[in-house]
Design an enzyme around this catalytic site. Sequence first.
Site, PDB file in Angstrom:
ATOM      1  N   GLU A 106      32.874  14.290 -10.872  1.00  0.00           N
ATOM      2  CA  GLU A 106      32.029  13.238 -11.447  1.00  0.00           C
ATOM      3  C   GLU A 106      31.028  13.815 -12.426  1.00  0.00           C
ATOM      4  OE1 GLU A 106      28.525  10.537 -11.774  1.00  0.00           O
ATOM      5  OE2 GLU A 106      28.624  12.583 -11.019  1.00  0.00           O
ATOM      6  N   ASP A 166      31.534  16.535  -5.806  1.00  0.00           N
ATOM      7  CA  ASP A 166      31.065  17.693  -6.577  1.00  0.00           C
ATOM      8  C   ASP A 166      29.558  17.609  -6.806  1.00  0.00           C
ATOM      9  OD1 ASP A 166      31.535  15.462  -8.318  1.00  0.00           O
ATOM     10  OD2 ASP A 166      31.410  16.814 -10.043  1.00  0.00           O
TER      11      ASP A 166
END
Length: 485
Positions: free
Chosen positions: A145, A78
């Site tokens: 994350e 991400d």
Amino acid sequence: MSKLNGLGGDKVFYYFEEICKIPHGSENEMALSNYIAEFAKERGLYCRQDEHYNVLIKKPGSKGYENVAPMIIQGHIDMVCEKNAGTDLDFLTDPIQIYVKDDFIHAEGTTLGADNGIAVAYMLALLDDNTLEHPPLEAIFTVEEEIGMGGARTFETFDVEGKRFLNMDTEEEGVLLSGCAGGCRVRVYLPTQRKDSPEGKEAFQIAIHGLKGGHSGADIHLQRASANRLIGRVLFQLGKEVDYLLASVDGGNMDNAICREAEAIVLIDQNNEGKVRSLLAKIEKDFQVEYKTSETSITITMEALKEKVFKVLTNDTKSKVVSLLMLLPYGVQTMSMEMQGLVESSSNIGILKTTSDHIYFDNAVRSSIESRKALITQKIESVASLCGASVECVNDYPGWRFNPDSPLLKLFAKCYGKMFGKEATISAIHAGLECGLFSEKIPNLDMVSIGPEMYDVHTPDERLSISSTIRVWEFLKEVLKQMDH
């Protein structure tokens, strides 16, 4: 047509460009996760994609390395989605528009996603190249994350065999990390009371622009301004000079990004407009003096609104909002006594949002010492309690205790010295890494973190050094080659 073709680095830049074509902001990683899983399927590699869209891919060791202990390599898929005002890009559906200038890859008005797309590119390039010498590889691609390490938190390790772990989420070439801070997200909810807007008031938007922003962990020591903090100071000083009403206040999109822009909708008497503009000009100059070293373009604007504002906050709610913005901890709180120059504890007011029934303050709290992380949280709870606000602590993650005696760290340092003729910097980082969570899941895990040079991550000025990316790729290949025991 490829914009990165011919840069070198084998297929690293090819995969980085492919990643940029696939939207992959936090909580929107399914498409990139599917791309990675399909990549493994096409090459006949072991692949496990879980319900959260984390992916594990295994590749056997090359000839002569079949029985060497496996190496885990990990990165997150991400990215932080930030863009400049006026940039027409939908992060949910549109590709990142990249371009090359000198030694850097940039994005047009948005974050680039080199954090941590370049790790994903390195890992795919390793898995795709059958000419390399390496031990068995276990590549872990995690999600979410950037919003609390949700992927590392949910990833199951029952089929992971390695005890050596390489995280590729570092942003400085030549730095070998062997420790990081832990953190948590502390959300403050202030209930709001509203009243009807009185007649005879003019509505204006007061906004803070031009701040550099940055990563709330890696850049917090640079003493950059937070637009959320500054808008609070503006409102406080404004209240000392004129009677104003507050309708809303908003700023920031990510708790782990230093807020670059914030705005407040205020109502004032028409005959006070000139006085307010003069005051804002004075405050702007004061801010520019205060931050003359760390910020270069602080701007305060005031624009009249055409539409009518029907509801405003009561004076009591307004006072509490301003108090929270003035008193919530922001910036470096303590410095490490063990490692010179390392931030030990910090807090960042990343998101400020007005809703129909409350105002929400999202704080990223970090520390390499758990009790100090708890202390900052307790300070936030105390301030919130005085203002009648509630507090929720979520996404707590552990730190990674600094280990200068790591065998893996020593191997990387030795290899770096031989390749580049100079010593690598061995350090810890104030930003959070997923290593702490993985060390809890896999006992006796030996870890190190590396990465290429990148700048201004979590901002639209994010850029990735091409030459550094190539050097780190060559280093990565060489250090894997040396793992023969």
